[in-house]
Design a protein around this motif. Sequence first.
Motif, PDB file in Angstrom:
ATOM      1  N   ASP A  47      -3.750   5.449   6.540  1.00 30.63           N
ATOM      2  CA  ASP A  47      -3.253   6.853   6.459  1.00 30.63           C
ATOM      3  C   ASP A  47      -1.750   6.566   5.880  1.00 30.63           C
ATOM      4  O   ASP A  47      -1.413   7.727   5.172  1.00 30.63           O
ATOM      5  CB  ASP A  47      -3.051   7.595   7.773  1.00 30.63           C
ATOM      6  N   ASN A  48      -1.091   5.677   6.058  1.00 31.28           N
ATOM      7  CA  ASN A  48       0.268   5.493   5.584  1.00 31.28           C
ATOM      8  C   ASN A  48       0.342   4.917   4.138  1.00 31.28           C
ATOM      9  O   ASN A  48       1.337   4.680   3.697  1.00 31.28           O
ATOM     10  CB  ASN A  48       0.854   4.821   6.496  1.00 31.28           C
ATOM     11  N   GLU A  49      -0.660   4.408   3.484  1.00 36.68           N
ATOM     12  CA  GLU A  49      -0.769   3.960   2.049  1.00 36.68           C
ATOM     13  C   GLU A  49      -0.821   4.829   1.187  1.00 36.68           C
ATOM     14  O   GLU A  49      -1.433   6.089   1.470  1.00 36.68           O
ATOM     15  CB  GLU A  49      -2.101   3.009   1.975  1.00 36.68           C
ATOM     16  N   PRO A  50       0.051   4.930   0.105  1.00 40.14           N
ATOM     17  CA  PRO A  50       0.240   5.863  -1.042  1.00 40.14           C
ATOM     18  C   PRO A  50      -1.311   5.776  -1.722  1.00 40.14           C
ATOM     19  O   PRO A  50      -1.890   4.796  -1.888  1.00 40.14           O
ATOM     20  CB  PRO A  50       1.197   5.312  -1.838  1.00 40.14           C
ATOM     21  N   THR A  51      -1.619   7.074  -2.143  1.00 41.79           N
ATOM     22  CA  THR A  51      -2.824   7.256  -2.964  1.00 41.79           C
ATOM     23  C   THR A  51      -2.412   7.132  -4.458  1.00 41.79           C
ATOM     24  O   THR A  51      -1.386   7.331  -4.785  1.00 41.79           O
ATOM     25  CB  THR A  51      -3.698   8.512  -2.584  1.00 41.79           C
ATOM     26  N   VAL A 105       9.730  13.690   1.510  1.00 47.41           N
ATOM     27  CA  VAL A 105      10.664  12.732   2.175  1.00 47.41           C
ATOM     28  C   VAL A 105       9.698  11.252   2.852  1.00 47.41           C
ATOM     29  O   VAL A 105       9.906  10.250   2.561  1.00 47.41           O
ATOM     30  CB  VAL A 105      11.734  13.158   2.984  1.00 47.41           C
ATOM     31  N   PRO A 106       8.937  11.767   3.586  1.00 45.63           N
ATOM     32  CA  PRO A 106       8.109  10.773   4.351  1.00 45.63           C
ATOM     33  C   PRO A 106       7.242   9.948   3.398  1.00 45.63           C
ATOM     34  O   PRO A 106       6.918   8.638   3.422  1.00 45.63           O
ATOM     35  CB  PRO A 106       7.114  11.504   5.493  1.00 45.63           C
ATOM     36  N   GLU A 107       6.622  10.497   2.209  1.00 48.31           N
ATOM     37  CA  GLU A 107       5.972   9.927   1.194  1.00 48.31           C
ATOM     38  C   GLU A 107       6.929   8.642   0.692  1.00 48.31           C
ATOM     39  O   GLU A 107       6.374   7.623   0.375  1.00 48.31           O
ATOM     40  CB  GLU A 107       5.360  10.831   0.064  1.00 48.31           C
ATOM     41  N   ALA A 108       7.918   9.275   0.158  1.00 45.12           N
ATOM     42  CA  ALA A 108       8.975   8.422  -0.573  1.00 45.12           C
ATOM     43  C   ALA A 108       9.119   7.268   0.475  1.00 45.12           C
ATOM     44  O   ALA A 108       9.397   6.068  -0.045  1.00 45.12           O
ATOM     45  CB  ALA A 108      10.192   8.929  -0.839  1.00 45.12           C
ATOM     46  N   GLY A 109       9.328   7.556   1.828  1.00 43.50           N
ATOM     47  CA  GLY A 109       9.647   6.354   2.654  1.00 43.50           C
ATOM     48  C   GLY A 109       8.591   5.500   2.777  1.00 43.50           C
ATOM     49  O   GLY A 109       8.634   4.425   2.879  1.00 43.50           O
ATOM     50  N   SER A 142       8.538   1.501   2.048  1.00 39.97           N
ATOM     51  CA  SER A 142       8.247   0.571   3.343  1.00 39.97           C
ATOM     52  C   SER A 142       9.296   1.060   4.456  1.00 39.97           C
ATOM     53  O   SER A 142       9.808   0.356   5.108  1.00 39.97           O
ATOM     54  CB  SER A 142       8.103  -0.758   3.122  1.00 39.97           C
ATOM     55  N   LEU A 143       9.823   2.482   4.480  1.00 39.55           N
ATOM     56  CA  LEU A 143      10.602   3.004   5.451  1.00 39.55           C
ATOM     57  C   LEU A 143       9.919   3.784   6.246  1.00 39.55           C
ATOM     58  O   LEU A 143       9.071   4.376   6.083  1.00 39.55           O
ATOM     59  CB  LEU A 143      11.581   3.656   4.634  1.00 39.55           C
TER      60      LEU A 143
END
Length: 75
Positions: free
Chosen positions: A3-7, A18-22, A26-27
């Motif tokens: 779930d936390n990997e960018p598509t 902001v969460p996507e950029a994080g 890897s923040l």
Amino acid sequence: MKDNEPTKETRETLVYSVPEAGRLLSLSRATAYSLASQGTLPTIRLGRRLVVPRKALEELLQSVSKPKDPAKIKG
């Protein structure tokens, strides 16, 4: 895919949350919001949404990854 990997869609968008950029950096979510509030992570407000422009994020990463000017390095 986790779930936390960018598509692929996330990588091609004009702005990131902001969460996507994080996640791309890897923040944690909290760290991303903290950097956004400090102005370290470039953001713009679109209505009620706080977003990170892809171009600004790319420029930020390029600016910190440029090699130092050898004339300014004391050795």
